[in-house]
Scaffold this motif. Structure first.
Motif, PDB file in Angstrom:
ATOM      1  N   ARG A 158       5.586  10.101   3.094  1.00  0.00           N
ATOM      2  CA  ARG A 158       5.370  10.219   4.638  1.00  0.00           C
ATOM      3  C   ARG A 158       3.848  10.929   5.369  1.00  0.00           C
ATOM      4  NH1 ARG A 158      10.578  11.488   6.362  1.00  0.00           N
ATOM      5  NH2 ARG A 158      11.360  12.260   4.949  1.00  0.00           N
ATOM      6  N   THR A 161       2.728   7.088   5.374  1.00  0.00           N
ATOM      7  CA  THR A 161       3.345   5.891   6.387  1.00  0.00           C
ATOM      8  C   THR A 161       3.431   5.806   7.507  1.00  0.00           C
ATOM      9  OG1 THR A 161       5.217   6.906   5.407  1.00  0.00           O
ATOM     10  CG2 THR A 161       4.063   4.909   3.743  1.00  0.00           C
ATOM     11  N   GLN A 162       2.242   6.832   8.273  1.00  0.00           N
ATOM     12  CA  GLN A 162       2.638   7.432   8.973  1.00  0.00           C
ATOM     13  C   GLN A 162       2.675   6.012  10.457  1.00  0.00           C
ATOM     14  OE1 GLN A 162       3.045  11.314  10.816  1.00  0.00           O
ATOM     15  NE2 GLN A 162       1.551  11.616   9.343  1.00  0.00           N
ATOM     16  N   VAL A 171       6.198  -1.125   0.071  1.00  0.00           N
ATOM     17  CA  VAL A 171       6.925  -0.462  -0.151  1.00  0.00           C
ATOM     18  C   VAL A 171       7.480  -0.385  -1.704  1.00  0.00           C
ATOM     19  CG1 VAL A 171       9.458   0.145   0.748  1.00  0.00           C
ATOM     20  CG2 VAL A 171       7.924  -0.251   1.993  1.00  0.00           C
ATOM     21  N   VAL A 191      11.150   3.978   5.868  1.00  0.00           N
ATOM     22  CA  VAL A 191      10.021   3.286   6.507  1.00  0.00           C
ATOM     23  C   VAL A 191      10.439   1.830   6.918  1.00  0.00           C
ATOM     24  CG1 VAL A 191       8.834   4.035   5.465  1.00  0.00           C
ATOM     25  CG2 VAL A 191       9.490   2.177   3.921  1.00  0.00           C
ATOM     26  N   GLN A 194       9.366  -0.173   9.904  1.00  0.00           N
ATOM     27  CA  GLN A 194       7.554  -0.609   9.659  1.00  0.00           C
ATOM     28  C   GLN A 194       7.786  -1.766   9.992  1.00  0.00           C
ATOM     29  OE1 GLN A 194       7.342   3.917   9.777  1.00  0.00           O
ATOM     30  NE2 GLN A 194       5.262   3.638   9.336  1.00  0.00           N
TER      31      GLN A 194
END
Length: 224
Positions: A158, A161-162, A171, A191, A194
């Motif tokens: 987390r 990958t923000q 991924v 995710v 994104q």
């Protein structure tokens, strides 16, 4: 994601008249994704009209993605909830956010409503998330893989990958480190907004061992 949402709601204290609601509304005809969290509660949801009720008062961080744009994009804002208050966040054109606050109606009068634009200048488009470099993705994969437990892996996942967008291949590097399929699935869903090559995301199906996990993953993609 919805399972986590309902479980958290069941665990909230139920003080009559003291709970609050956050609603996120989109005036465009498609769904989007949100995360609403503070120090003690975490919610993930998607849709064009999302309501999360029975929330204790306090400050919450709200993140909103619109996965239908060519590149992953996000807005972030703080929502200050008072007990017995409903806050509605309306997502306008160019991802401008407008906040409406409404106190619960009491026997002595009508709800008090106020509308305010949130802190985004008029006419300024929202920022795109920068593409993660392969070297950074590899470093993140090593950091995730270096932890023994999925909870620790998730915390690093987390945090790492923000603020970036990335590819399906990146991924894959990260979720394959998780021991349990349900955790892989949760991270893959988290995710998705994104990811820049969403047309390839179905290729992650082989990361899941069990057929029910594969089916849930494909069902999730078909709902986007």
């Amino acid at each position: 994601m919805k399972k986590l949402y309902y479980l958290l709601l069941l665990g909230l204290p139920c003080f009559a008249g003291a709970q609050s609601t956050v609603q996120v509304k989109n005036d465009r005809n498609h769904s989007f994704n949100i995360i609403l969290e503070n120090a003690t509660h975490y919610f993930e949801e998607s849709g064009s009209n999302i309501s999360i009720a029975n929330l204790p008062g306090g400050r919450y961080k709200l993140r909103i993605w619109d996965p239908f744009f060519p590149q992953a994009s996000t807005r972030e804002t703080n929502v200050d909830l008072k007990p017995g208050q409903k806050v509605t966040i309306s997502v306008r054109q160019e991802m401008q956010l407008e906040k409406t606050e409404e106190l619960l109606k009491t026997g002595s009068g009508r709800p008090v409503v106020s509308r305010d634009p949130l802190a985004y200048p008029e006419g300024v488009t929202y920022p795109r998330l920068p593409r993660m470099k392969d070297a950074d993705a590899n470093a993140l994969a090593r950091a995730i893989g270096g932890k023994a437990f999925d909870d620790d892996k998730e915390a690093i996942f987390r945090a790492g990958t923000q603020y970036n967008s990335f590819t399906t291949a990146q991924v894959r590097q990260w979720i394959t480190s998780f021991k349990f399929g349900n955790n892989k699935l949760k991270m893959a869903k988290l995710v998705f907004p994104q990811v820049t090559d969403k047309q390839n995301y179905h290729q992650l199906k082989d990361c899941f061992i069990f057929l029910d996990e594969q089916s849930e993953f494909i069902k999730f993609l078909n709902q986007q």
